[in-house]
Every structure is written in C-alpha cells, then in structure tokens.
Design a protein around this motif. Structure first.
Motif, PDB file in Angstrom:
ATOM      1  N   ASN A   1     -12.516   4.433   1.777  1.00  0.00           N
ATOM      2  CA  ASN A   1     -11.745   4.721   2.997  1.00  0.00           C
ATOM      3  C   ASN A   1     -11.457   6.212   3.117  1.00  0.00           C
ATOM      4  O   ASN A   1     -11.171   6.715   4.205  1.00  0.00           O
ATOM      5  CB  ASN A   1     -10.414   3.970   2.983  1.00  0.00           C
ATOM      6  CG  ASN A   1     -10.583   2.471   3.138  1.00  0.00           C
ATOM      7  OD1 ASN A   1     -11.692   1.974   3.285  1.00  0.00           O
ATOM      8  ND2 ASN A   1      -9.475   1.737   3.091  1.00  0.00           N
ATOM      9  N   TYR A   2     -11.508   6.911   1.981  1.00  0.00           N
ATOM     10  CA  TYR A   2     -11.238   8.351   1.939  1.00  0.00           C
ATOM     11  C   TYR A   2     -12.516   9.124   1.606  1.00  0.00           C
ATOM     12  O   TYR A   2     -12.458  10.264   1.154  1.00  0.00           O
ATOM     13  CB  TYR A   2     -10.152   8.650   0.902  1.00  0.00           C
ATOM     14  CG  TYR A   2      -8.931   7.772   1.059  1.00  0.00           C
ATOM     15  CD1 TYR A   2      -7.909   8.114   1.930  1.00  0.00           C
ATOM     16  CD2 TYR A   2      -8.821   6.583   0.336  1.00  0.00           C
ATOM     17  CE1 TYR A   2      -6.798   7.299   2.081  1.00  0.00           C
ATOM     18  CE2 TYR A   2      -7.706   5.760   0.481  1.00  0.00           C
ATOM     19  CZ  TYR A   2      -6.708   6.121   1.353  1.00  0.00           C
ATOM     20  OH  TYR A   2      -5.604   5.298   1.503  1.00  0.00           O
ATOM     21  N   SER A   3     -13.664   8.477   1.820  1.00  0.00           N
ATOM     22  CA  SER A   3     -14.978   9.073   1.550  1.00  0.00           C
ATOM     23  C   SER A   3     -15.156   9.469   0.087  1.00  0.00           C
ATOM     24  O   SER A   3     -15.851  10.437  -0.230  1.00  0.00           O
ATOM     25  CB  SER A   3     -15.200  10.302   2.454  1.00  0.00           C
ATOM     26  OG  SER A   3     -15.120   9.940   3.814  1.00  0.00           O
TER      27      SER A   3
ATOM     28  N   THR B   1      -6.896  -0.855  -2.306  1.00  0.00           N
ATOM     29  CA  THR B   1      -7.254   0.033  -1.203  1.00  0.00           C
ATOM     30  C   THR B   1      -8.525   0.792  -1.565  1.00  0.00           C
ATOM     31  O   THR B   1      -8.495   1.661  -2.427  1.00  0.00           O
ATOM     32  CB  THR B   1      -6.127   1.032  -0.895  1.00  0.00           C
ATOM     33  OG1 THR B   1      -4.923   0.321  -0.610  1.00  0.00           O
ATOM     34  CG2 THR B   1      -6.488   1.905   0.296  1.00  0.00           C
TER      35      THR B   1
ATOM     36  N   GLY C   1     -14.587   0.156  -3.466  1.00  0.00           N
ATOM     37  CA  GLY C   1     -15.230  -0.449  -2.305  1.00  0.00           C
ATOM     38  C   GLY C   1     -16.390  -1.370  -2.606  1.00  0.00           C
ATOM     39  O   GLY C   1     -17.332  -1.468  -1.813  1.00  0.00           O
TER      40      GLY C   1
ATOM     41  N   ARG D   1       0.823  -1.213   0.000  1.00  0.00           N
ATOM     42  CA  ARG D   1       0.000   0.000   0.000  1.00  0.00           C
ATOM     43  C   ARG D   1       0.857   1.264   0.000  1.00  0.00           C
ATOM     44  O   ARG D   1       0.325   2.375  -0.074  1.00  0.00           O
ATOM     45  CB  ARG D   1      -0.938   0.022   1.210  1.00  0.00           C
ATOM     46  CG  ARG D   1      -1.965  -1.110   1.231  1.00  0.00           C
ATOM     47  CD  ARG D   1      -3.036  -0.877   2.279  1.00  0.00           C
ATOM     48  NE  ARG D   1      -3.723  -2.106   2.623  1.00  0.00           N
ATOM     49  CZ  ARG D   1      -4.787  -2.589   1.972  1.00  0.00           C
ATOM     50  NH1 ARG D   1      -5.260  -1.926   0.925  1.00  0.00           N
ATOM     51  NH2 ARG D   1      -5.366  -3.711   2.351  1.00  0.00           N
TER      52      ARG D   1
END
Length: 243
Positions: free
Chosen positions: A189-191, A185, A207, A150
């Motif tokens: 996770n980061y909106s 990733t 996602g 990552r």
C-alpha cells in the motif's frame, strides 16, 4: 537459534512451503506467525493443515488475524459472514470441500488455540493488527482491536522521529515494548515490497494476498526472507486482486 516473524499468508501454500525451505530452520528456531493464514489464494485449508503438521516438529506461535476469526466462526457455526465472503471467504469455503467433518473439527481446534498476541522474554510484542490502550495489550478494551486496529501502524508511520522515548509526547502505547511486530496492513500500500520499520514497529505483511510476496524477518538480525511473488506461483488465480 533464530526467531522469525512471518507475515500474512492468505491461502498461499506454495509460497509458505517455498519460504520455509528458504529459512533453513532447525528445531532450535522459533516461528511466530502473525495471522491471516486463509482467504486469498486457493489453498487456505491446505495452509492450515500444513501449519498443524509443521508445529509438530518445530516451535511455532500462531497469532490470530481477522480472517482467521471469520473462518473460525464458520467452522463452528457453519454460517458464513457476508463480509467474509466478499473478502476471500468463498475461496476458503471451497478449499474445505475435500476435508471431512473430523478434519474440519481439528482445524477449528487449531483456530481456537491461536493467541491474540504474544510477548517474548525481551518485551517484544507480536500481534496481528494493533491495540489502542495506552496501558498495553493486557488492558485492551476490545479484543477486536488485536486483529482489526490500524491506528498503531498509522501512528508509527507519521510519528516525528525527533521525539525521544522519555518525552511526555512519546506515545505511551509504544513505551511498553522493545519492539512490536504486526501484519494486517500490506506494505505494498506504501509501494514497499519488504517489511517496513517505523519507530519500534515492524510491519511484516508484504501483500502476499495481492501482488506481493510472503515475508519473514529474523527479529535479531533483521534479515528478510521472501517467497516468489504469489501471482507467479498461482498464475491462473487472482488471489484478492480485483483483476
């Protein structure tokens, strides 16, 4: 003639079929799948079967993700990795209950033939997660980094945009490629619900395993295509959500 990079599917066959229909692909187009086809929603084995059939008609490039490595090992050895079972593997094993041993062998061959990375004629790199070698993917010390790393994405996110490519401060990892396309990733996770862009890296995992959608991006025009939210397509399931 389009080239489309497609993010992590995670067992969401309904989303995959929906996305392919929305792409309106032709036999002149190329589909580059960025890995993690399984583990999440209930149709992992069916996703693999669908992709195998799709590749008979269309030009497809299949990159191997970390979840695919776990499933490949299970198909080969019949032994389940405990970490894998905790991260969606149990649902994948269940999805194979109606598949014969001969069909499982075909799927194993499919997993084994997947690429760890792909570089096109324009020096665009496609890899599931990332890499760490400053000399490029050909010099990567551990192949695990291709599907687990990552740090490439984290570096791209925090990089000072004022640093020019000819600067000695510009990361050597990024200099080798015109663009880099990854999954692994989730952008949620980061909106962010659509693919994210940082420096020359594009993250196409939006996602689908969780509360997001399955996405594809046209690498020339940067047009984004998406399925419906997978929670809506599988209302009776949790996917990889906790609740």
């Amino acid at each position: 003639m389009k080239t489309l990079a497609i993010g992590d599917i995670h067992g969401g066959l309904k989303a995959l079929i929906q996305l392919i229909e929305r792409l309106k692909i032709t036999k002149q187009d190329t589909l580059i799948f960025l890995g993690d086809y399984i583990d999440g929603w209930s149709e992992s084995a069916q996703v693999i079967q669908y992709l195998m059939e799709l590749s008979k008609t269309y030009t497809c490039v299949f990159i191997k993700g970390n979840h695919d490595v776990w499933c490949e090992d299970w198909l080969r050895t019949h032994e389940c990795d405990s970490v894998w079972l905790e991260h969606g593997g149990k649902g994948t094993v269940d999805s194979y209950k109606l598949f014969s041993e001969a069909e499982k062998k075909q799927h194993l061959n499919f997993f084994e033939a997947m690429r760890l990375y792909y570089i096109d004629t324009e020096k665009r790199l496609f890899v599931h997660a990332g890499f760490t070698s400053v000399h490029g993917v050909e010099y990567e010390y551990s192949t695990r980094n291709f599907y687990f790393d990552r740090t490439l994405w984290e570096m791209a996110l925090i990089m000072d945009k004022r640093i020019k490519k000819d600067s000695e401060l510009y990361p050597n990892r990024l200099k080798h490629y015109k663009e880099i396309y990854i999954g692994h990733t989730p952008t949620i996770n980061y909106s962010k619900v659509k693919p994210m862009h940082a420096v020359n890296v594009w993250n196409v995992d939006t996602g689908a395993a969780f509360t997001g959608k399955l996405s594809a991006i046209d690498i020339e025009t940067k047009e984004v295509f998406q399925s419906d939210t997978l929670k809506d397509l599988y209302p009776e399931e949790l996917g990889r959500n906790k609740s």
